[in-house]
Every structure is written in C-alpha cells, then in structure tokens.
Design a protein around this motif. Structure first.
Motif, PDB file in Angstrom:
ATOM      1  N   ILE A 215       0.831  -1.210   0.000  1.00 25.27           N
ATOM      2  CA  ILE A 215       0.000   0.000   0.000  1.00 25.27           C
ATOM      3  C   ILE A 215       0.863   1.258   0.000  1.00 25.27           C
ATOM      4  O   ILE A 215       0.650   2.182  -0.778  1.00 25.27           O
ATOM      5  CB  ILE A 215      -0.966  -0.045   1.193  1.00 25.27           C
ATOM      6  N   LYS A 216       1.877   1.242   0.846  1.00 31.67           N
ATOM      7  CA  LYS A 216       2.755   2.399   0.998  1.00 31.67           C
ATOM      8  C   LYS A 216       3.439   2.783  -0.310  1.00 31.67           C
ATOM      9  O   LYS A 216       3.576   3.958  -0.628  1.00 31.67           O
ATOM     10  CB  LYS A 216       3.814   2.002   2.039  1.00 31.67           C
ATOM     11  N   TYR A 217       3.874   1.790  -1.064  1.00 34.04           N
ATOM     12  CA  TYR A 217       4.661   2.063  -2.270  1.00 34.04           C
ATOM     13  C   TYR A 217       3.848   1.872  -3.558  1.00 34.04           C
ATOM     14  O   TYR A 217       4.413   1.747  -4.639  1.00 34.04           O
ATOM     15  CB  TYR A 217       5.899   1.162  -2.306  1.00 34.04           C
ATOM     16  N   SER A 218       2.519   1.862  -3.416  1.00 31.15           N
ATOM     17  CA  SER A 218       1.670   1.500  -4.557  1.00 31.15           C
ATOM     18  C   SER A 218       1.714   2.503  -5.707  1.00 31.15           C
ATOM     19  O   SER A 218       1.330   2.172  -6.831  1.00 31.15           O
ATOM     20  CB  SER A 218       0.220   1.345  -4.088  1.00 31.15           C
ATOM     21  N   ALA A 219       2.188   3.717  -5.437  1.00 35.56           N
ATOM     22  CA  ALA A 219       2.213   4.726  -6.499  1.00 35.56           C
ATOM     23  C   ALA A 219       3.200   4.397  -7.607  1.00 35.56           C
ATOM     24  O   ALA A 219       3.213   5.032  -8.656  1.00 35.56           O
ATOM     25  CB  ALA A 219       2.533   6.104  -5.915  1.00 35.56           C
ATOM     26  N   SER A 220       4.032   3.376  -7.410  1.00 38.15           N
ATOM     27  CA  SER A 220       5.027   3.008  -8.422  1.00 38.15           C
ATOM     28  C   SER A 220       4.438   2.227  -9.592  1.00 38.15           C
ATOM     29  O   SER A 220       5.186   1.728 -10.427  1.00 38.15           O
ATOM     30  CB  SER A 220       6.135   2.154  -7.791  1.00 38.15           C
ATOM     31  N   GLY A 221       3.140   2.064  -9.645  1.00 36.75           N
ATOM     32  CA  GLY A 221       2.526   1.342 -10.768  1.00 36.75           C
ATOM     33  C   GLY A 221       1.319   0.553 -10.326  1.00 36.75           C
ATOM     34  O   GLY A 221       0.263   0.580 -10.938  1.00 36.75           O
ATOM     35  N   PHE A 222       1.468  -0.126  -9.180  1.00 37.63           N
ATOM     36  CA  PHE A 222       0.431  -1.014  -8.672  1.00 37.63           C
ATOM     37  C   PHE A 222      -0.921  -0.328  -8.502  1.00 37.63           C
ATOM     38  O   PHE A 222      -1.969  -0.900  -8.820  1.00 37.63           O
ATOM     39  CB  PHE A 222       0.904  -1.601  -7.324  1.00 37.63           C
ATOM     40  N   ARG A 223      -0.918   0.911  -8.015  1.00 40.09           N
ATOM     41  CA  ARG A 223      -2.195   1.566  -7.705  1.00 40.09           C
ATOM     42  C   ARG A 223      -3.097   1.703  -8.924  1.00 40.09           C
ATOM     43  O   ARG A 223      -4.309   1.721  -8.795  1.00 40.09           O
ATOM     44  CB  ARG A 223      -1.974   2.937  -7.053  1.00 40.09           C
ATOM     45  N   ASP A 224      -2.499   1.790 -10.119  1.00 37.95           N
ATOM     46  CA  ASP A 224      -3.312   1.889 -11.337  1.00 37.95           C
ATOM     47  C   ASP A 224      -4.289   0.723 -11.446  1.00 37.95           C
ATOM     48  O   ASP A 224      -5.419   0.884 -11.899  1.00 37.95           O
ATOM     49  CB  ASP A 224      -2.420   1.883 -12.588  1.00 37.95           C
ATOM     50  N   PHE A 225      -3.830  -0.469 -11.041  1.00 35.31           N
ATOM     51  CA  PHE A 225      -4.644  -1.679 -11.164  1.00 35.31           C
ATOM     52  C   PHE A 225      -5.741  -1.740 -10.105  1.00 35.31           C
ATOM     53  O   PHE A 225      -6.763  -2.377 -10.297  1.00 35.31           O
ATOM     54  CB  PHE A 225      -3.770  -2.925 -11.029  1.00 35.31           C
ATOM     55  N   THR A 226      -5.484  -1.087  -8.975  1.00 31.62           N
ATOM     56  CA  THR A 226      -6.450  -1.186  -7.883  1.00 31.62           C
ATOM     57  C   THR A 226      -7.746  -0.456  -8.219  1.00 31.62           C
ATOM     58  O   THR A 226      -8.778  -0.747  -7.640  1.00 31.62           O
ATOM     59  CB  THR A 226      -5.869  -0.635  -6.556  1.00 31.62           C
ATOM     60  N   ARG A 227      -7.696   0.493  -9.136  1.00 35.09           N
ATOM     61  CA  ARG A 227      -8.931   1.184  -9.520  1.00 35.09           C
ATOM     62  C   ARG A 227      -9.901   0.194 -10.167  1.00 35.09           C
ATOM     63  O   ARG A 227     -11.037   0.032  -9.713  1.00 35.09           O
ATOM     64  CB  ARG A 227      -8.640   2.339 -10.484  1.00 35.09           C
ATOM     65  N   LEU A 228      -9.461  -0.507 -11.214  1.00 34.11           N
ATOM     66  CA  LEU A 228     -10.341  -1.486 -11.865  1.00 34.11           C
ATOM     67  C   LEU A 228     -10.739  -2.586 -10.881  1.00 34.11           C
ATOM     68  O   LEU A 228     -11.874  -3.073 -10.904  1.00 34.11           O
ATOM     69  CB  LEU A 228      -9.657  -2.111 -13.090  1.00 34.11           C
ATOM     70  N   ALA A 229      -9.791  -2.969 -10.016  1.00 38.05           N
ATOM     71  CA  ALA A 229     -10.051  -4.058  -9.070  1.00 38.05           C
ATOM     72  C   ALA A 229     -10.971  -3.632  -7.929  1.00 38.05           C
ATOM     73  O   ALA A 229     -11.263  -4.425  -7.032  1.00 38.05           O
ATOM     74  CB  ALA A 229      -8.736  -4.599  -8.519  1.00 38.05           C
ATOM     75  N   ALA A 230     -11.424  -2.372  -7.951  1.00 36.12           N
ATOM     76  CA  ALA A 230     -12.386  -1.903  -6.943  1.00 36.12           C
ATOM     77  C   ALA A 230     -13.796  -1.876  -7.525  1.00 36.12           C
ATOM     78  O   ALA A 230     -14.729  -1.399  -6.882  1.00 36.12           O
ATOM     79  CB  ALA A 230     -11.981  -0.520  -6.451  1.00 36.12           C
ATOM     80  N   SER A 231     -13.943  -2.385  -8.736  1.00 37.09           N
ATOM     81  CA  SER A 231     -15.258  -2.370  -9.392  1.00 37.09           C
ATOM     82  C   SER A 231     -16.216  -3.347  -8.707  1.00 37.09           C
ATOM     83  O   SER A 231     -15.799  -4.221  -7.953  1.00 37.09           O
ATOM     84  CB  SER A 231     -15.103  -2.733 -10.870  1.00 37.09           C
ATOM     85  N   ASP A 232     -17.493  -3.195  -9.012  1.00 30.15           N
ATOM     86  CA  ASP A 232     -18.550  -3.968  -8.357  1.00 30.15           C
ATOM     87  C   ASP A 232     -18.377  -5.490  -8.508  1.00 30.15           C
ATOM     88  O   ASP A 232     -18.388  -6.017  -9.619  1.00 30.15           O
ATOM     89  CB  ASP A 232     -19.892  -3.539  -8.969  1.00 30.15           C
ATOM     90  N   PRO A 233     -18.212  -6.212  -7.395  1.00 30.89           N
ATOM     91  CA  PRO A 233     -17.949  -7.666  -7.452  1.00 30.89           C
ATOM     92  C   PRO A 233     -19.081  -8.478  -8.104  1.00 30.89           C
ATOM     93  O   PRO A 233     -18.805  -9.421  -8.840  1.00 30.89           O
ATOM     94  CB  PRO A 233     -17.807  -8.062  -5.985  1.00 30.89           C
TER      95      PRO A 233
END
Lengths: 308, 308
Positions: A215-233
């Motif tokens: 979480i702390k270092y997610s701005a290095s690329g990972f956070r981009d993916f978390t947006r789509l992965a927060a979509s409605d289950p």
C-alpha cells in the motif's frame, strides 16, 4: 431538449441506471420515470436523490404503461427480470438493457419477450469503479460509445427512437453482432478487469512483502490496477460467468504472451523485451490521438494528488 | 532554502535527472549543477532548458570537483558509468543513483568506487510514463518515498546529508536492504509494468478484434494499462534484466493465481470470483486511506476528459 418518451421504467438504479435517471431528468426526456430495484434500501436512497417520479420494489409494477424499459442489472439477473416484466409490458414498448455481455443477455431475455414489444439489446461503454445510486452522475455517457446488437428483423423505427435517446445522452452509436461485441469487450474490458483483480490478489497474498508495504509504495505502478479491481464484485462475477468463451480465449492468448515474456526475462533476451516495450508505446499514442484518453502524464493525477 | 552542496553533477538528464535539476535550481540547493549525458541532442536540449550551470558529454569531466554525484541512467548502464567516473571523483564526494533495482546497481557500481568517496544507493519512487529532459518537472518527488539501501559501514554523516537533500525535494525517506527493496519493487512496480506491456501486446496482436476497435473502445478498462505500457522501453528492458529473480518469482505467483481464476471461470465457480473481487476492493480503499491515490472516480480523469 424535446421529450422522447412518455414514461420510462428503469429496472435497476446503480451507477448506470441512476446516471440515466439524472440525464433524463436534466434533459426532460420523459414525462414520468419509474424507478425500480428489489432492494428496499436502494429504492429509498433513489427516492431521497429524487431520481424518478415514482418508485417500485416490483419490476412487474414498474413496467406497466412504460414506453421505454431500461434493464440495468448484473447480467446474471437478466432472465429473472425478463420473466418478471414480460406479462406486464405495454404493447409497442421498447425494452433494452445495458449489460456488458450481449449473447448471454439475448439468450436469457429474448425467449421471454412478447412479440408485441421491441427488444433491442444495448451496451453503453461507460462507468467508473464506483457503484450504487450515489455513484451515478449526469453526463456519464457523454462522448462514450453505446453499442447496439439488434436481433434480425428489429423494427427500424424503434431502433431509431432508441438511438435518438442515447444520442440525447451524448453517446456515439455503434452496431455489431452480439458475438463480435462479446469478443471486443473481452479484450478491451473484461480481460483488463480480470488481470487487475488478479494482480491485486497476488500482491495481497505475498509473504515476503507485507500488505502495508504494498500500500505504501503502490504509487510506483500497482495503484493503477487497484482502480479497476475496486469495481462492483457482483457485476464482474456475472460478466466472467456470462462471457466465458471469449474471456477464456483472451486469457489463453494473454498467458501465452506472458510465458514468452517470462522466458525472455529468464534468458536475458533484451531485444525481445525492447521490441514489445516500444510497440506498446505506439498503442498509447493512438489512443490519445483518437481522443480516448487524456493527454497528460499520470492521467493528470499529479495535480489532484494530495501527495501526503 | 539553504545551499546544501557546492557542486552537484547529474549523470543522465531524463525524466528523473531533469526533475532533480529543476528542483535544485528552484530551491537553490547548489552553487553549480553540472549536467552530463552521452547524447549530444539531449545535452543541447538540457542547455536550452537551462537545467544546469555547465554541460558535459563526458561523465568523467562532469564529476570533477563535484560534492554530490547523482547517476540517473537506465540501470544496465550503471557499471559503464561507474568505471568512467571512478578515477575522477573528488575525495569525500557522495555518489548516489536513482535506479529501480538495487542489488544489481550495487554489484555493478560498488567494486569500482574509490574508498575515498561515499557510495549510497538510492531510489526515489516517482515518475510518470513520459521520458526525456522535457518530461521532468519541479515537485516530482514531493510527498513521494525515496528508499536508501546503504552498504554496511556507510558514513552516517554522508547518509544524513543525502537524506537532507531528498527531504529538501519533499521526499519521505525509507531504508531497507537491497534484496528486500528488489522484492518490494518487483510486486508494486515491475510486475504491474510487465503485465501492462503484455496485455497491450496481446490486444495489438489479435486477429478477431481489429486494432482500431481496441483503440476506439479502450475507455472500458484497457486504456488504464496503456499508460504504464507507454513507459521508457530502455529503462524497463534494463529493469527486467536486472531484477530477474524477484520478477520471475512474482510472475510465477501471478500466473498461478491467474490459472486458479481461469479455472473458476471455466467451471462457473461464481463464489470464488466473488470472494476475490470483494477482497481486492479493500486494497483500493486502504491505498486511498493511506493517501497513495486520489479519492475521485476514474482517477479524476472524467473532468479532464475531452470526451470526443
């Protein structure tokens, strides 16, 4: 804008349904808007937000007398909704949907539709990672594609009227057959979501790197993916189950390509990596030239970033 | 702000080097900034942008008399740079780098460094998908992490001085051992980039869906990946080759998880999909709570979107 329908029934009032409701209200596209959802809490919220002119827990009640019925539910619920509303549809009504898969929705709904109504499957390519009636907003469909997959023999006037409705919402219209739609969406939408869900799951499960480091270092690329992965289950579970063949085909291609890349990394084949990494840059350029993404670094996030 | 160094030498003047140069100038952190790159065109551009106080094609010339040397080159070029600069380093100078892999950079540079200088490997976790001296901007490092992986016996004063420099640029400081750094970055940065490059390549190669369809409908999810896949090919080729073991480990985990997901899709196991898709939503929430991404739908892109 001119009123296009007398009464519109919205079955489902999540991100998509509630955005349609807001546009219809703002643009004055209908005299009445009947909002329906099977969840009492959501219906109450829709009423608080003043999304319609009347509110019904029963989809059957909601479609009575409606000229346009828009089904905006997870695709796996399509058949149940079709069965509920079928006996109550007004002759001459247009029934459409917004589902992300089209062959499955047609198979679920078409057999139940009376011959007296116009069933025209559709898919507005718009949304965000948020869900629920509070997540919708006016203008969501503006400048976005809406793809219709009409059945053979569809009434031309009904189709024209439905297209005019979506154009009033600012959409650009396309038409294709349902099987092709499902393949196109498998690569441009379903696979990206599945991959995003998967990598976020992988990172969440690691033992060597802690969750707080991720979480702390997610701005290095990972956070981009978390947006789509927060979509409605629920929505995405249903998409996976209802576009299985096209998704499995695209997943197989993706995995094959990843194995090639993995092998190139293992054997230090820098030229293969460089060739791919150069080619993909051109795809981004084309997307920006086509006006399909913003032309600012980091999605323009830098200026919004609180940078804590 | 107070001047921290008399003369800083910047070896490499791409996105990172030129952002450092802009901050140093704006904040008055050094009396002189010597800019060096082996490309005459890039050096000319750096001079046009007035990024330094003098400009050198030779890294050896550039480090003469410098108190702080910052190497900002693709990690695969680290050893060549180390060899070139080593004989010309001023005793007492601090030599650091900004590379995305740390064990490999240490293995390439440390053996060449004279005992009279302080070699302190570092990695500012900042950047965009753009590259080159024009892509840099003041404030890039503000609120971002800078991770140091100091070698045993590193001089405490030198380390404190280097930390103060990055803090002056607005960075938050962390310290870890190089192997752990490489594992953390493999999951939060390297794997996301590789996956993004891969999916964009897969989409580009399809026969059943045309390239123009992929571009036209990319806003449905795909476009998010094209940003990372537009990153500098040389930098990322080198990252893949120089953090091989950690990347292969993460790739194996990712592929294993993807096979599980694929099987769940094939056999219609909706509960497994739902469980994962719910869990990943929490990760997004944690990232936003930690201030590591903007708390607006679609990265706030909606408001910037021209929506053609």
């Amino acid at each position: 804008m001119a009123q296009l329908f007398d009464r519109i029934a919205l079955i489902g009032i999540g991100l998509i349904g509630s955005s349609i409701a807001r546009d219809v209200k703002q643009l004055g596209l209908a005299r009445e808007v009947v909002v329906s959802t099977r969840s009492p809490e959501t219906l109450k919220r829709a009423e608080e937000l003043e999304l319609g002119t009347s509110y019904k827990l029963s989809a059957a009640d909601a479609v009575e007398g409606a000229d346009l019925v828009i089904v905006s539910v997870p695709v796996g619920a399509s058949e149940a909704v079709a069965k509920q509303i079928a006996p109550h549809l007004k002759p001459g009504a247009i029934v459409t949907d917004v589902g992300s898969t089209k062959a499955s929705v047609i198979a679920q709904m078409a057999p139940h539709m009376p011959k007296t109504v116009h069933f025209i499957p559709g898919h507005p390519l718009a949304g965000t990672e948020k869900s629920g009636p509070d997540a919708g907003f006016a203008g969501l469909f503006h400048g976005r594609w809406c793809i219709f997959t009409p059945l053979p023999g569809t009434d031309a006037d009904a189709l024209a009227k439905l297209k005019a409705f979506w154009e009033a919402l600012g959409s650009k219209i396309d038409e294709m057959d349902p099987e092709h739609h499902d393949k196109v969406l498998a690569i441009v939408s379903h696979l990206p979501h599945i991959i995003a869900y998967n990598i976020v799951g992988t990172a969440d499960d690691l033992e060597t790197v802690t969750q707080s480091e991720v979480i702390k270092y997610s701005a290095s690329g990972f956070r981009d993916f978390t947006r789509l992965a927060a979509s409605d289950p629920t929505m995405w579970r249903d998409v996976c189950l209802h576009n299985k063949d096209a998704i499995l085909e695209m997943l197989a291609r993706f995995s094959e390509d990843l194995a090639y890349l993995q092998r190139a990394i293992r054997w230090g084949e820098g030229d293969k990596l460089f060739e791919l990494f150069t080619r993909t840059r051109d795809v981004r350029r084309s997307i920006i030239e086509a006006g399909q993404d913003v032309d600012v670094p980091d999605f323009g996030r830098h200026s919004l970033d609180k940078k804590v």
